[in-house]
Design a protein around this motif. Structure first.
Motif, PDB file in Angstrom:
ATOM      1  N   VAL A 136       0.818  -1.214   0.000  1.00  0.00           N
ATOM      2  CA  VAL A 136       0.000   0.000   0.000  1.00  0.00           C
ATOM      3  C   VAL A 136       0.852   1.265   0.000  1.00  0.00           C
ATOM      4  N   VAL A 137       2.069   1.194   0.558  1.00  0.00           N
ATOM      5  CA  VAL A 137       2.970   2.353   0.470  1.00  0.00           C
ATOM      6  C   VAL A 137       3.267   2.675  -0.986  1.00  0.00           C
ATOM      7  N   ALA A 138       3.443   1.637  -1.803  1.00  0.00           N
ATOM      8  CA  ALA A 138       3.726   1.852  -3.226  1.00  0.00           C
ATOM      9  C   ALA A 138       2.475   2.214  -4.025  1.00  0.00           C
ATOM     10  N   LEU A 139       1.322   1.684  -3.611  1.00  0.00           N
ATOM     11  CA  LEU A 139       0.093   1.934  -4.372  1.00  0.00           C
ATOM     12  C   LEU A 139      -0.519   3.310  -4.114  1.00  0.00           C
ATOM     13  N   LYS A 140      -0.420   3.794  -2.881  1.00  0.00           N
ATOM     14  CA  LYS A 140      -1.124   5.018  -2.474  1.00  0.00           C
ATOM     15  C   LYS A 140      -0.867   6.214  -3.395  1.00  0.00           C
ATOM     16  N   PRO A 141       0.384   6.598  -3.670  1.00  0.00           N
ATOM     17  CA  PRO A 141       0.586   7.786  -4.510  1.00  0.00           C
ATOM     18  C   PRO A 141       0.092   7.595  -5.944  1.00  0.00           C
ATOM     19  N   LEU A 142       0.128   6.374  -6.442  1.00  0.00           N
ATOM     20  CA  LEU A 142      -0.383   6.106  -7.793  1.00  0.00           C
ATOM     21  C   LEU A 142      -1.907   6.130  -7.807  1.00  0.00           C
ATOM     22  N   HIS A 143      -2.513   5.631  -6.742  1.00  0.00           N
ATOM     23  CA  HIS A 143      -3.979   5.662  -6.622  1.00  0.00           C
ATOM     24  C   HIS A 143      -4.481   7.098  -6.571  1.00  0.00           C
ATOM     25  N   ASP A 144      -3.773   7.958  -5.855  1.00  0.00           N
ATOM     26  CA  ASP A 144      -4.159   9.368  -5.774  1.00  0.00           C
ATOM     27  C   ASP A 144      -4.135  10.028  -7.143  1.00  0.00           C
ATOM     28  N   ARG A 145      -3.224   9.591  -7.987  1.00  0.00           N
ATOM     29  CA  ARG A 145      -3.075  10.207  -9.306  1.00  0.00           C
ATOM     30  C   ARG A 145      -4.041   9.637 -10.349  1.00  0.00           C
ATOM     31  N   ALA A 146      -4.212   8.311 -10.406  1.00  0.00           N
ATOM     32  CA  ALA A 146      -4.933   7.725 -11.539  1.00  0.00           C
ATOM     33  C   ALA A 146      -6.038   6.752 -11.148  1.00  0.00           C
ATOM     34  N   ARG A 147      -6.336   6.569  -9.868  1.00  0.00           N
ATOM     35  CA  ARG A 147      -7.389   5.695  -9.349  1.00  0.00           C
ATOM     36  C   ARG A 147      -7.201   4.242  -9.788  1.00  0.00           C
ATOM     37  N   ILE A 148      -6.832   3.420  -8.868  1.00  0.00           N
ATOM     38  CA  ILE A 148      -6.589   2.000  -9.146  1.00  0.00           C
ATOM     39  C   ILE A 148      -7.913   1.244  -9.201  1.00  0.00           C
ATOM     40  N   LYS A 149      -8.061   0.436 -10.253  1.00  0.00           N
ATOM     41  CA  LYS A 149      -9.231  -0.431 -10.399  1.00  0.00           C
ATOM     42  C   LYS A 149      -8.938  -1.844  -9.900  1.00  0.00           C
ATOM     43  N   HIS A 242      10.684  -9.162   1.933  1.00  0.00           N
ATOM     44  CA  HIS A 242       9.601  -9.633   1.069  1.00  0.00           C
ATOM     45  C   HIS A 242       9.661  -8.893  -0.267  1.00  0.00           C
ATOM     46  N   SER A 243       9.431  -9.632  -1.337  1.00  0.00           N
ATOM     47  CA  SER A 243       9.379  -9.053  -2.677  1.00  0.00           C
ATOM     48  C   SER A 243       7.993  -9.289  -3.261  1.00  0.00           C
ATOM     49  N   GLU A 244       7.586  -8.381  -4.148  1.00  0.00           N
ATOM     50  CA  GLU A 244       6.262  -8.503  -4.766  1.00  0.00           C
ATOM     51  C   GLU A 244       6.323  -8.078  -6.232  1.00  0.00           C
ATOM     52  N   ALA A 245       5.758  -8.915  -7.097  1.00  0.00           N
ATOM     53  CA  ALA A 245       5.550  -8.542  -8.493  1.00  0.00           C
ATOM     54  C   ALA A 245       4.118  -8.038  -8.597  1.00  0.00           C
ATOM     55  N   VAL A 246       3.962  -6.766  -8.940  1.00  0.00           N
ATOM     56  CA  VAL A 246       2.666  -6.095  -8.849  1.00  0.00           C
ATOM     57  C   VAL A 246       2.218  -5.617 -10.232  1.00  0.00           C
ATOM     58  N   ASN A 247       1.011  -5.994 -10.603  1.00  0.00           N
ATOM     59  CA  ASN A 247       0.404  -5.510 -11.850  1.00  0.00           C
ATOM     60  C   ASN A 247      -0.836  -4.698 -11.490  1.00  0.00           C
ATOM     61  N   ILE A 248      -0.926  -3.476 -12.024  1.00  0.00           N
ATOM     62  CA  ILE A 248      -1.983  -2.543 -11.635  1.00  0.00           C
ATOM     63  C   ILE A 248      -2.748  -2.072 -12.863  1.00  0.00           C
ATOM     64  N   GLU A 249      -4.047  -2.036 -12.744  1.00  0.00           N
ATOM     65  CA  GLU A 249      -4.908  -1.470 -13.797  1.00  0.00           C
ATOM     66  C   GLU A 249      -5.588  -0.224 -13.231  1.00  0.00           C
ATOM     67  N   PHE A 250      -5.445   0.899 -13.934  1.00  0.00           N
ATOM     68  CA  PHE A 250      -5.952   2.190 -13.466  1.00  0.00           C
ATOM     69  C   PHE A 250      -7.191   2.627 -14.238  1.00  0.00           C
ATOM     70  N   GLU A 251      -7.939   3.541 -13.629  1.00  0.00           N
ATOM     71  CA  GLU A 251      -9.062   4.160 -14.328  1.00  0.00           C
ATOM     72  C   GLU A 251      -8.569   5.179 -15.354  1.00  0.00           C
ATOM     73  N   ASP A 252      -7.530   5.927 -14.994  1.00  0.00           N
ATOM     74  CA  ASP A 252      -7.023   7.001 -15.850  1.00  0.00           C
ATOM     75  C   ASP A 252      -5.655   6.632 -16.416  1.00  0.00           C
ATOM     76  N   PRO A 253      -5.292   7.206 -17.549  1.00  0.00           N
ATOM     77  CA  PRO A 253      -3.970   6.912 -18.124  1.00  0.00           C
ATOM     78  C   PRO A 253      -2.840   7.391 -17.217  1.00  0.00           C
ATOM     79  N   ILE A 254      -1.785   6.602 -17.164  1.00  0.00           N
ATOM     80  CA  ILE A 254      -0.572   6.983 -16.433  1.00  0.00           C
ATOM     81  C   ILE A 254       0.596   6.247 -17.080  1.00  0.00           C
ATOM     82  N   SER A 255       1.643   6.979 -17.386  1.00  0.00           N
ATOM     83  CA  SER A 255       2.803   6.373 -18.028  1.00  0.00           C
ATOM     84  C   SER A 255       3.789   5.863 -16.990  1.00  0.00           C
TER      85      SER A 255
END
Length: 343
Positions: A136-149, A242-255
């Motif tokens: 969630v530390v890694a997801l939070k700033p991206l969620h704020d920008r592009a909304r994670i689905k 701990h390591s994690e391979a994370v794939n994220i799908e957003f509502e808005d475009p983000i490069s």
């Protein structure tokens, strides 16, 4: 004026780490008390350059103690946390006992600090699962920008997440391989040396494990209940990290480049992402470090608005002890503890 802090479970991996981190970060304490079960009474543990003698939980009076950092397991926390909280001591619990209680805030300070105000309902604050905390530390700033689905995550979790006995088992099995001794599996369902085990915690009716369910439920509670998440949690022959391979799908475009820039500025994140040999972080490098490291940030062309990334953190620190101490710091900085002494 400093506080009185109790570390419950002080002889365990996470409890010892809590004591180290309290000292490293200069937490303003007048007194630190090391507490464990009766069988550990009298054991010595280190707090900076001092040695603390462990006291028994069953006989300790928490009246006058400001914060109890609990890392003694779920059953102990279920029994003792309400008793400790009733003495006016704020409990920050590292087990899963209180994470899903609607009256107990589940806190990662970089992500949902404002939710800490809810601790007054039971005087208990929950620390998330180690794999959830770094995610969630890694997801939070991206969620704020592009909304994670939607998030798909595969974890590669070190044996320290299962305790000291698990670390000993990896060591002993690895040695046994080289000297051709019999390999005995006690802590894990299969041998862990030179192997990976796609099974952490108990199986649930739908075929997921409880560790995987925890990541789903906790991410929703901490970050956003609308996020859909699926996880595969795997134990790997690594001592710490701990390591994690994370794939994220957003509502808005983000490069990928924008995500990289956002994460570089985000609290608790450290981006190491060079497209070259060794231009990424592994659990070996993150051991003993506080940051959540993020590498391999790239666009996923198989979905609209998709990104993939690699997330690594020291599970004993950010996944447990450090996060608990950060919660204590948050209480202090917001003036939510220490009022009794001031009065």
């Amino acid at each position: 004026m400093g506080l009185k802090i109790a570390v419950v479970g002080a002889t365990g991996n996470v409890g010892r780490e809590m004591l180290d981190i309290l000292d490293e970060r200069g937490f303003p304490v007048d007194e630190v008390v090391a507490i464990a079960s009766r069988r550990s009474q009298g054991t010595n543990v280190s707090f900076g350059d001092r040695t603390l003698k462990v006291k028994a939980l069953e006989h300790f009076d928490f009246a006058g103690t400001d914060i109890a950092l609990m890392s003694a397991g779920g059953s102990v926390s279920k029994e003792w946390s309400p008793k400790i909280a009733a003495e006016g001591c704020v409990v920050i619990d590292n087990s899963s006992a209180w994470r899903y209680d609607s009256d107990v805030p589940l806190i990662v300070p970089e992500v949902n600090a404002a939710a800490i105000e809810g601790f007054r309902r039971k005087n208990i604050i929950a620390n998330p699962n180690c794999s959830t905390a770094q995610l969630v530390v890694a997801l939070k700033p991206l969620h704020d920008r592009a909304r994670i689905k939607r998030v798909v995550v595969a974890t590669y979790q070190s044996v320290s997440g299962a305790g000291k006995d698990a670390m000993d088992e990896l060591f002993n099995q690895t040695r046994a391989v080289f000297v051709a001794d019999p390999i005995e599996a006690k802590k894990f369902t299969k041998r862990i040396a030179f192997n990976v085990i796609p099974h952490i915690d108990v199986f649930m009716e739908d075929g997921t494990t409880k560790e995987e369910w925890k990541m789903v439920a906790e991410t929703k509670k901490i970050l956003d209940p609308k996020i859909r998440l699926t996880a595969t949690c795997v134990r790997v022959p690594v001592f710490i990290g701990h390591s994690e391979a994370v794939n994220i799908e957003f509502e808005d475009p983000i490069s990928a480049e924008e995500a990289r820039d956002i994460l570089r500025e985000a609290p608790g994140c450290l981006v190491v992402d060079k497209h070259e040999d060794g231009g990424y972080v592994t659990p070996y490098e993150c051991a003993g470090e506080d940051a959540t490291y993020i590498s391999r940030i790239r666009e996923d062309i198989t979905v609209e608005n998709g990104l993939s990334m690699w997330v690594v953190a020291d599970n004993l620190r950010k996944g447990a002890a450090l996060n608990a101490v950060q919660i204590a710091e948050l209480l202090l900085n917001r003036g939510l503890v220490g009022n009794r002494k001031a009065a």
